[in-house]
Design a protein around this motif. Structure first.
Motif, PDB file in Angstrom:
ATOM      1  N   GLU A 160       0.826  -1.206   0.000  1.00 29.80           N
ATOM      2  CA  GLU A 160       0.000   0.000   0.000  1.00 29.80           C
ATOM      3  C   GLU A 160       0.865   1.263   0.000  1.00 29.80           C
ATOM      4  O   GLU A 160       0.582   2.217  -0.706  1.00 29.80           O
ATOM      5  CB  GLU A 160      -0.919  -0.004   1.219  1.00 29.80           C
ATOM      6  CG  GLU A 160      -1.936   1.103   1.203  1.00 29.80           C
ATOM      7  CD  GLU A 160      -2.929   0.975   2.343  1.00 29.80           C
ATOM      8  OE1 GLU A 160      -3.260   2.013   2.911  1.00 29.80           O
ATOM      9  OE2 GLU A 160      -3.356  -0.151   2.639  1.00 29.80           O
ATOM     10  N   ALA A 175       2.261   1.766  -3.480  1.00 29.00           N
ATOM     11  CA  ALA A 175       1.211   2.250  -4.390  1.00 29.00           C
ATOM     12  C   ALA A 175       0.937   3.729  -4.140  1.00 29.00           C
ATOM     13  O   ALA A 175       0.770   4.504  -5.083  1.00 29.00           O
ATOM     14  CB  ALA A 175      -0.061   1.425  -4.214  1.00 29.00           C
ATOM     15  N   ALA A 176       0.893   4.143  -2.879  1.00 31.71           N
ATOM     16  CA  ALA A 176       0.663   5.552  -2.545  1.00 31.71           C
ATOM     17  C   ALA A 176       1.808   6.412  -3.074  1.00 31.71           C
ATOM     18  O   ALA A 176       1.585   7.508  -3.582  1.00 31.71           O
ATOM     19  CB  ALA A 176       0.513   5.717  -1.042  1.00 31.71           C
ATOM     20  N   ARG A 211       1.329   6.973  -6.711  1.00 33.45           N
ATOM     21  CA  ARG A 211       0.197   7.849  -7.022  1.00 33.45           C
ATOM     22  C   ARG A 211       0.454   9.296  -6.641  1.00 33.45           C
ATOM     23  O   ARG A 211      -0.268  10.182  -7.058  1.00 33.45           O
ATOM     24  CB  ARG A 211      -1.053   7.374  -6.279  1.00 33.45           C
ATOM     25  CG  ARG A 211      -1.686   6.137  -6.803  1.00 33.45           C
ATOM     26  CD  ARG A 211      -3.047   5.900  -6.180  1.00 33.45           C
ATOM     27  NE  ARG A 211      -3.034   5.922  -4.733  1.00 33.45           N
ATOM     28  CZ  ARG A 211      -2.881   4.865  -3.950  1.00 33.45           C
ATOM     29  NH1 ARG A 211      -2.730   3.671  -4.485  1.00 33.45           N
ATOM     30  NH2 ARG A 211      -2.871   4.973  -2.643  1.00 33.45           N
ATOM     31  N   SER A 232     -10.563  11.638  -8.352  1.00 32.24           N
ATOM     32  CA  SER A 232      -9.547  10.676  -7.935  1.00 32.24           C
ATOM     33  C   SER A 232     -10.225   9.483  -7.283  1.00 32.24           C
ATOM     34  O   SER A 232     -11.309   9.598  -6.730  1.00 32.24           O
ATOM     35  CB  SER A 232      -8.535  11.305  -6.972  1.00 32.24           C
ATOM     36  OG  SER A 232      -9.166  11.688  -5.777  1.00 32.24           O
ATOM     37  N   THR A 238      -9.075   5.935  -4.990  1.00 33.49           N
ATOM     38  CA  THR A 238      -8.058   5.130  -4.331  1.00 33.49           C
ATOM     39  C   THR A 238      -8.752   4.046  -3.526  1.00 33.49           C
ATOM     40  O   THR A 238      -9.923   4.197  -3.162  1.00 33.49           O
ATOM     41  CB  THR A 238      -7.139   5.986  -3.428  1.00 33.49           C
ATOM     42  OG1 THR A 238      -6.044   5.194  -2.988  1.00 33.49           O
ATOM     43  CG2 THR A 238      -7.896   6.542  -2.241  1.00 33.49           C
ATOM     44  N   VAL A 239      -8.062   2.957  -3.300  1.00 33.73           N
ATOM     45  CA  VAL A 239      -8.604   1.866  -2.489  1.00 33.73           C
ATOM     46  C   VAL A 239      -7.617   1.618  -1.365  1.00 33.73           C
ATOM     47  O   VAL A 239      -6.421   1.467  -1.598  1.00 33.73           O
ATOM     48  CB  VAL A 239      -8.817   0.575  -3.312  1.00 33.73           C
ATOM     49  CG1 VAL A 239      -9.339  -0.539  -2.423  1.00 33.73           C
ATOM     50  CG2 VAL A 239      -9.765   0.829  -4.467  1.00 33.73           C
ATOM     51  N   THR A 240      -8.118   1.612  -0.153  1.00 36.92           N
ATOM     52  CA  THR A 240      -7.285   1.333   0.999  1.00 36.92           C
ATOM     53  C   THR A 240      -8.027   0.427   1.963  1.00 36.92           C
ATOM     54  O   THR A 240      -9.191   0.683   2.283  1.00 36.92           O
ATOM     55  CB  THR A 240      -6.827   2.630   1.697  1.00 36.92           C
ATOM     56  OG1 THR A 240      -6.004   2.299   2.809  1.00 36.92           O
ATOM     57  CG2 THR A 240      -7.989   3.472   2.166  1.00 36.92           C
ATOM     58  N   SER A 295     -13.011   1.629  -1.209  1.00 40.37           N
ATOM     59  CA  SER A 295     -12.673   2.544  -2.299  1.00 40.37           C
ATOM     60  C   SER A 295     -13.210   3.921  -1.940  1.00 40.37           C
ATOM     61  O   SER A 295     -14.296   4.065  -1.382  1.00 40.37           O
ATOM     62  CB  SER A 295     -13.231   2.066  -3.640  1.00 40.37           C
ATOM     63  OG  SER A 295     -14.632   2.180  -3.659  1.00 40.37           O
TER      64      SER A 295
END
Length: 88
Positions: A13, A16-17, A20, A32, A34-36, A40
């Motif tokens: 994660e 990925a951050a 981005r 925007s 994002t999935v965390t 989502s």
């Protein structure tokens, strides 16, 4: 083992951050996604023009639980960045 899985997921994660993250001078898109942690988060901003001594914006934020666990938003924190990269 759960700690190892959690640590690995956090590392993925974080990477990925980092990918981005906006670079200096890069324009901010009006939308925007994002999935965390299985949730989502979709945000859409809209500029409404000048208002008084500033500018007027609106934001639509949608959360979708894509996981199997029940989740609840307990707090929130917004970071606003202007076209020059200034964070307020």
């Amino acid at each position: 083992q759960p700690d190892e899985v959690r640590a690995a997921a956090e590392a993925v994660e974080a990477e990925a951050a980092r990918r981005r993250a906006l670079k200096c001078g890069q324009k901010v898109p009006p939308e925007s996604l994002t999935v965390t942690r299985g949730v989502s988060i979709f945000v859409k901003s809209k500029y409404h023009g000048e208002a008084g001594s500033g500018h007027a914006w609106s934001y639509r934020v949608e959360f979708t639980n894509e996981g199997v666990d029940t989740v609840q938003m307990l707090s929130r924190h917004w970071i606003f960045t202007d076209a020059t990269g200034f964070v307020s």
